[in-house]
Scaffold this active site. Structure first.
Site, PDB file in Angstrom:
ATOM      1  N   GLY A  31     -20.721  41.892 -10.474  1.00  0.00           N
ATOM      2  CA  GLY A  31     -20.168  40.989  -9.465  1.00  0.00           C
ATOM      3  C   GLY A  31     -21.284  40.029  -9.095  1.00  0.00           C
ATOM      4  N   THR A  33     -22.735  38.575  -6.376  1.00  0.00           N
ATOM      5  CA  THR A  33     -23.777  38.895  -5.402  1.00  0.00           C
ATOM      6  C   THR A  33     -24.473  40.217  -5.725  1.00  0.00           C
ATOM      7  OG1 THR A  33     -22.065  39.848  -3.966  1.00  0.00           O
ATOM      8  CG2 THR A  33     -22.756  37.576  -3.510  1.00  0.00           C
ATOM      9  N   ASN A  35     -25.041  41.282  -8.835  1.00  0.00           N
ATOM     10  CA  ASN A  35     -25.990  40.911  -9.880  1.00  0.00           C
ATOM     11  C   ASN A  35     -27.251  40.308  -9.264  1.00  0.00           C
ATOM     12  OD1 ASN A  35     -23.978  41.617 -11.721  1.00  0.00           O
ATOM     13  ND2 ASN A  35     -23.260  39.506 -11.951  1.00  0.00           N
ATOM     14  N   TYR A 104      -8.937  39.444 -14.464  1.00  0.00           N
ATOM     15  CA  TYR A 104      -9.216  40.153 -13.215  1.00  0.00           C
ATOM     16  C   TYR A 104      -8.037  41.000 -12.747  1.00  0.00           C
ATOM     17  CZ  TYR A 104     -13.345  37.239 -12.464  1.00  0.00           C
ATOM     18  OH  TYR A 104     -14.572  36.620 -12.583  1.00  0.00           O
ATOM     19  N   ARG A 172     -14.251  29.834  -7.599  1.00  0.00           N
ATOM     20  CA  ARG A 172     -13.282  30.326  -8.578  1.00  0.00           C
ATOM     21  C   ARG A 172     -11.889  29.987  -8.042  1.00  0.00           C
ATOM     22  NH1 ARG A 172     -17.529  30.344 -10.391  1.00  0.00           N
ATOM     23  NH2 ARG A 172     -18.685  32.029 -11.442  1.00  0.00           N
ATOM     24  N   LYS A 228     -27.866  23.793  -9.940  1.00  0.00           N
ATOM     25  CA  LYS A 228     -27.933  24.444 -11.255  1.00  0.00           C
ATOM     26  C   LYS A 228     -27.008  23.715 -12.218  1.00  0.00           C
ATOM     27  CE  LYS A 228     -26.811  28.304  -9.183  1.00  0.00           C
ATOM     28  NZ  LYS A 228     -26.426  29.726  -8.968  1.00  0.00           N
ATOM     29  N   GLY A 230     -26.716  24.530 -15.851  1.00  0.00           N
ATOM     30  CA  GLY A 230     -26.674  25.195 -17.145  1.00  0.00           C
ATOM     31  C   GLY A 230     -27.943  24.973 -17.941  1.00  0.00           C
ATOM     32  N   ALA A 231     -27.808  24.448 -19.144  1.00  0.00           N
ATOM     33  CA  ALA A 231     -28.955  24.233 -20.029  1.00  0.00           C
ATOM     34  C   ALA A 231     -29.719  22.953 -19.698  1.00  0.00           C
ATOM     35  CB  ALA A 231     -28.483  24.186 -21.482  1.00  0.00           C
ATOM     36  N   ASP A 261     -26.387  33.829 -11.490  1.00  0.00           N
ATOM     37  CA  ASP A 261     -26.756  34.855 -10.511  1.00  0.00           C
ATOM     38  C   ASP A 261     -28.226  35.237 -10.656  1.00  0.00           C
ATOM     39  OD1 ASP A 261     -24.008  34.831 -10.025  1.00  0.00           O
ATOM     40  OD2 ASP A 261     -23.656  36.594 -11.277  1.00  0.00           O
TER      41      ASP A 261
END
Length: 310
Positions: A31, A33, A35, A104, A172, A228, A230-231, A261
């Site tokens: 999950g 948070t 992680n 999910y 999400r 953030k 990604g790459a 995360d």
């Protein structure tokens, strides 16, 4: 900070099923948070206090979760165990490029009543006593309207007492009744955030911001905004200054689960240990680059990279 910070991370851990190439399933837990809590505890070491705040059932999977968290050094005093309830469940399917698809089963998860049960009072009262409170957009979604209001009240009180509030946007859409409901919930809590760890794609999906300039302009009152991408370079605005820190290139991406995360955990750990935003972002990129080369959310403990200078 002169003394080890006390940190509470608020959110949901689920039963994780990782689908293998032959169709079989490997079971673990994960999950967003959770992680971050595990990686943060690993990064900060034994002297830190990292508590996880959630609600679980009284079943064997919930027992196993608590056992695993205890082995990772997480504090469990803020974990409620609700009789007759169960944790949520999700399955990760990964394509040939390492990109994820999630399925999910979480509508009846115990965490949905985390802040509305009779036993939640002492936990809510304890939250403002921490040095750092961390939560995510997924936290907001699963808590529901009443739970979100209780969380907001705790954030306000915590900041009055000098705590720092850290938020990872993790939007999400499927967890919300509408994008308007999500926007309203986010805007309420963003007024109480000191450090925002934002994924650019999520900001576009939720608020329609077209680029990093629009994202930064949207949060003038937040002291530290980390974008953030990604790459691509991570972009940071802190104390009126702007920084760009390049990501590390990875030859083979196995699974991008928990990339953001883990970056957030290493970034926050770096800042709590006195590092500059650039140093913290480099630590975040290093950890994320290791995580995406291993299936699942949590890589083995011996797979954690050592930060430069340590």
């Amino acid at each position: 900070m002169n003394s080890p910070p006390r940190i509470a991370l608020i959110g949901e851990c689920m039963i994780e099923l990782q689908q293998r190439a032959d169709g079989s399933l490997q079971q673990s837990f994960g999950g967003d948070t959770l992680n971050t809590a595990v990686y943060l505890r690993r990064e900060l070491g034994d002297k830190s206090v990292v508590d996880y705040v959630t609600a679980l059932g009284d079943d064997s999977f919930s027992d196993a979760m608590c056992q695993q968290w205890s082995e990772e050094g997480l504090g469990l005093s803020r974990v409620q165990r609700l009789p007759g309830r169960l944790p949520g469940l999700y399955c990760i399917q990964v394509d040939a490029r390492g990109e994820r698809k999630f399925l999910y089963w979480r509508n009846e998860a115990a965490v949905r009543d985390c802040f509305t049960t009779p036993t939640a009072g002492p936990i809510l009262a304890a939250l403002p006593t921490y040095d750092v409170l961390y939560f995510s957009g997924i936290t907001l979604a699963v808590l529901g309207e009443a739970g979100r209001q209780h969380l907001l009240e705790s954030l306000v009180e915590a900041r009055k007492r000098g705590a720092s509030v850290v938020f990872d946007n993790n939007y999400r859409a499927r967890l919300w009744t509408s994008v308007e409901a999500a926007r309203a919930a986010y805007r309420k809590v963003l007024t109480q955030v000191d450090m925002a760890l934002l994924t650019e794609d999520d900001e576009h999906a939720l608020f329609g911001y077209a680029d990093s300039e629009q994202v930064f302009a949207a949060y003038p009152a937040i002291e530290e905004v980390v974008l953030k991408r990604g790459a691509e370079d991570c972009l940071i605005r802190c104390a009126g200054e702007r920084f760009a820190v390049p990501a590390l290139k990875v030859e083979t991406v196995v699974d991008t689960t928990a990339a953001g995360d883990s970056f957030s955990a290493a970034y926050l750990a770096g800042r709590l240990k006195g590092g500059t935003p650039e140093q913290a972002a480099r630590s975040g990129h290093r950890l994320a680059s290791r995580v995406i080369q291993v299936p699942g959310a949590l890589i083995p403990r011996d797979g954690i990279p050592v930060a430069a200078g340590e």
